[in-house]
Design an enzyme around this catalytic site. Sequence first.
Site, PDB file in Angstrom:
ATOM      1  N   PRO A 285       0.807  -1.230   0.000  1.00 60.43           N
ATOM      2  CA  PRO A 285       0.000   0.000   0.000  1.00 60.43           C
ATOM      3  C   PRO A 285       0.834   1.271   0.000  1.00 60.43           C
ATOM      4  CG  PRO A 285      -0.814  -1.584   1.620  1.00 60.43           C
ATOM      5  CD  PRO A 285       0.506  -2.109   1.146  1.00 60.43           C
TER       6      PRO A 285
ATOM      7  N   HIS B 218       9.566  23.849   4.162  1.00 64.67           N
ATOM      8  CA  HIS B 218       8.855  22.649   3.747  1.00 64.67           C
ATOM      9  C   HIS B 218       7.585  23.043   3.019  1.00 64.67           C
ATOM     10  CE1 HIS B 218       6.186  19.000   4.597  1.00 64.67           C
ATOM     11  NE2 HIS B 218       7.086  18.610   3.729  1.00 64.67           N
ATOM     12  N   HIS B 219       7.447  22.549   1.781  1.00 66.71           N
ATOM     13  CA  HIS B 219       6.247  22.769   0.983  1.00 66.71           C
ATOM     14  C   HIS B 219       5.608  21.427   0.672  1.00 66.71           C
ATOM     15  CE1 HIS B 219       7.922  26.798  -0.830  1.00 66.71           C
ATOM     16  NE2 HIS B 219       7.485  26.935   0.413  1.00 66.71           N
ATOM     17  N   GLU B 220       4.607  21.031   1.432  1.00 65.37           N
ATOM     18  CA  GLU B 220       3.841  19.837   1.089  1.00 65.37           C
ATOM     19  C   GLU B 220       2.664  20.276   0.224  1.00 65.37           C
ATOM     20  OE1 GLU B 220       2.537  16.780  -0.047  1.00 65.37           O
ATOM     21  OE2 GLU B 220       4.137  16.348   1.405  1.00 65.37           O
TER      22      GLU B 220
ATOM     23  N   HIS C 248      10.367  15.486  -2.833  1.00 65.73           N
ATOM     24  CA  HIS C 248       9.914  14.156  -2.432  1.00 65.73           C
ATOM     25  C   HIS C 248       8.662  13.774  -3.230  1.00 65.73           C
ATOM     26  CE1 HIS C 248      12.161  13.265   1.511  1.00 65.73           C
ATOM     27  NE2 HIS C 248      12.830  14.192   0.837  1.00 65.73           N
TER      28      HIS C 248
ATOM     29  N   GLU D 258      13.640  12.309  -3.176  1.00 68.09           N
ATOM     30  CA  GLU D 258      13.320  11.072  -2.475  1.00 68.09           C
ATOM     31  C   GLU D 258      13.080  10.013  -3.548  1.00 68.09           C
ATOM     32  OE1 GLU D 258      10.249   9.674   1.006  1.00 68.09           O
ATOM     33  OE2 GLU D 258       9.477  10.730  -0.739  1.00 68.09           O
TER      34      GLU D 258
ATOM     35  N   GLU E 290      11.853   6.760   6.245  1.00 63.77           N
ATOM     36  CA  GLU E 290      10.552   6.908   6.894  1.00 63.77           C
ATOM     37  C   GLU E 290       9.793   5.588   6.965  1.00 63.77           C
ATOM     38  OE1 GLU E 290       8.269   9.736   4.712  1.00 63.77           O
ATOM     39  OE2 GLU E 290       8.303   8.595   2.846  1.00 63.77           O
TER      40      GLU E 290
END
Length: 711
Positions: free
Chosen positions: A201, A421-423, A491, A510, A516
Site C-alpha cells: 500500500p 517545507h512545501h507539502e 519528495h 526522495e 521513513e
Amino acid sequence: MLLANQQKYVIMKKQFLFILIVLISFSVKAEEIKSPNGKFLLNFDVKEGVPVYQLQLNGKVVIKESKLGLELKDTESLLDGFELSNTGKSTFDETWQPVWGEVKEIRNHYNEMVVTLKQNATERTMLIRFRLFNDGLGFRYEFPEQDNLIYFVIKEEKTQFAMTGDHKAFWIPGDFDTQEYSYTTSKLSEIRGLMDEAITPNASQTPFSDTGVQTSLMMKTDDGLFINLHEAALVEYSCMHLELDDENMVFESYLTPDARGDKGHMQAPCHTPWRTVIASDDAADILMSHITLNLNEPCAYENTSWIKPVKYIGVWWEMITGKSSWAYADIPSVKLGETDYSKVEPNDTHAANTAHVKMHIDFAAEHGFDAVLVEGWNEGWEDWFGKSKDYVFDFVTPYPDFDLELLRDYAKSKGVRLMMHHETSGSVRNYERHLDQAYQFMVDNGYNSVKSGYVGDIIPRGETHYGQWMVNHYLYAVKKAADYKIMVNAHEAVRPTGLSRTYPNLIGNESARGTEYESFGGNSPDHTTILPFTRLIGGPMDYTPGIFETDISKYNPDNTSYVRSTIARQLALYVTMYSPLQMAADLPETYNKYLDAFQFIKDVPLDWDDTKVLEAEPGDYITYARKEKGSDNWFVGRTNDEEARTSSIKLDFLTPGKKYIATIYSDKKEAHYKDNPKAYQIKQKTVSSNTKLKQYCAPGGGYAISIIEKK
C-alpha cells in the site's frame, strides 16, 4: 527468332538486375560503432523496414537484436516502412567539473552514430542518435522540423531491450504514481508470480501490469554480467517503465499515460529522453558509471556560488514515528484563509512550535549543522491527507505557535538556516498558483532550500506523478527556484535522470522507499545494498539516515516498528548513499546519548574529490571510499545485508608515504539489526596505503571509517 531471343535477353537481364538489387539490399553490412576503448560494439540495421539494434561487450551479447520505434495516435506509426538514408559518425571527448558530486572531474568520452531514417510512404524523417561510452550505451529518437510531422501524439514508445536469458533482477513494480516499494530479487521469469506480493500500500499508486517494472532496473546474468537499464534527461516527456514479455525475455518501453491515456504530446523539432544500458562484469563499474550525467546538458546557470551542500537536522522523525503531529489542532475541517486558528484549541502534540524549534537550532549550531528542517509550521495540516483538496496550503501562513520572525532572527544569530517545507498534497495547480509568492517569502525570511512533497493523488485529477504533465511541473519548480537562488529537495517526484548536471540546485530527491518506511513497517536489510544500483543511478537520494533509536516504540508506544539496521550501518549510509544533502534524522535527545558515534555524522563531508568502490555485490554489500573535497582525508562506508560477513579492503587509495589516523565505527560481534542494533565499538589505528583491513559486519550491519591525514 532473333526478336524472340532479344526479348528473352531483356527479360533475363531485368530478372538478373532485380535479383542483384535484392541481394545487395540484404547483404549491406549493418552500421556499427565501437566504444572508445573498443570493448562495446553496437550494431544497427533496418530489416524489412524495421530499425533494430544489438549491443555486445567483449564479444558477449548484452542486448540481443531489438526493435526500435514509436506508435502514434490517429496517424501512421513510426515502427516500420523505413529505409536508412544517411549515417553520421563522430567522436567526443571532454572533461567537466560538477558543481557538487562524487568526483571532482567527469570525463565525457563517447563515439556517436546518428542514423537518418526515411519512411517512404509518409515522407517522414526520424533520427536515432547512439552514443557509445566505455561503460555503456545511450540512444534517443529525434524528430527534425518537417512538413509531415509537426504536432503528434505518442500512443506508445516501442523500444525493446531483448535479454539473452532469464537474468537475476532487482526490481520494483511498474507504477505511475510511486517508487516507494521494497525491492524484490528474483529471476525475470518469476516477476509475474511475485507481483501481487510486491505491490504494497501507498498514499497514491497506479500499478499497471503483472510484468511491468520500473527503471533503473538492475540485473545479473548467470555468467556474471551486470546490466542496468534506465533513462537520462527526462524532459517534456513521460517517465518510462519496462513491460516484460516473459516468454521471450524481452523488455519493451511502457510510458506513463496522461489523464486521457495519451503517452506524450510532441511538437517537432523535438526528441525523446535517452535510453541507457550500462553493463560490466564488475558491479563496481555500474556504481561508478557517469553515463546518466553525461547524457544531460551542461549546467544552465552562469553563477552557481549560491548552490551549496547541506547537512541538516529536522523536526520530522518525531512526526513520522507518531510521537508528535504536524497539525496544530484536532479539528475535522479547515478552509484556508477562513479558519480562525486563534479561536481553535491547540493540541499538545504539535511539534513545530517556537520553543521546540529553538532547541533544534541550538543543537544544530552546537554541532556544526547547516540547517533545520521544520515540517508542520503552516496552516492547513488538519485535513490535508487524502482529501483531494485543491486550495489546501498557501505556504506562507504560520500556525499561531510558530513565531516566524523570532525563529528567523534566532537562527541567523546562531549561523543556522531554517529549511522550508512545501507539502503540496498532490495539488499541483495550487502549488503553481502560489509558487512565486512562496519562493519570495523564503528569500525575505532567509530560507535558501526547500523540501517539497507530492503526497497523494495529483490534482488536476486523473494526472499521475510520472506523466508528462507532472514531469514538466517538477522541472518548472526547479527552474523557478533558481530565479530566487533556492535549492530544491523534491519528495514523491519522478525519479531522477541526471538533470542535476544541468540544474544543480536540484540537490536531492526522495523518489524511492526511504528511512521513513522504517517507521511504517520497515525496510528489508538488503534495501541499501540495492538502491545505489537502482534509484541512485539517476541522482542523489534524500534517504534521511542516522537513526540511532531503532525501537520506534520508545518514541510512540503504539508503533511497534523497528529500524532494520545497526547503528554502525546507519553511519555507513552517509558514505554509501551519496547525496550533497544529508540529514541526521533522529532526535537531538537521542544523539546526546551517543555522542561518540554521532561524531562521524558531524565529520563526514558532503562533497568529494574522488570515489572508489572497494567491494560490491547488489543485494549483499557495498563498500565505498570517498576523498573529501580539497583535502587528503578519506571516508569509508560499508552497508551489509541480513547475512553476517567479513569485509576485506585495501587502503591503497591513500597517498603513498603518508600516515593517517583511522577511526573505525563498527559492529560488535554480538550486534544484530533486530536483537542488538546498538552494539557498536569505536577504535583508532594508524594506517597507510599499505594497510589491509578485515572488518566484521553483523546482519543488517556495516561500518564507517574516517581516515584523517596525520600531521
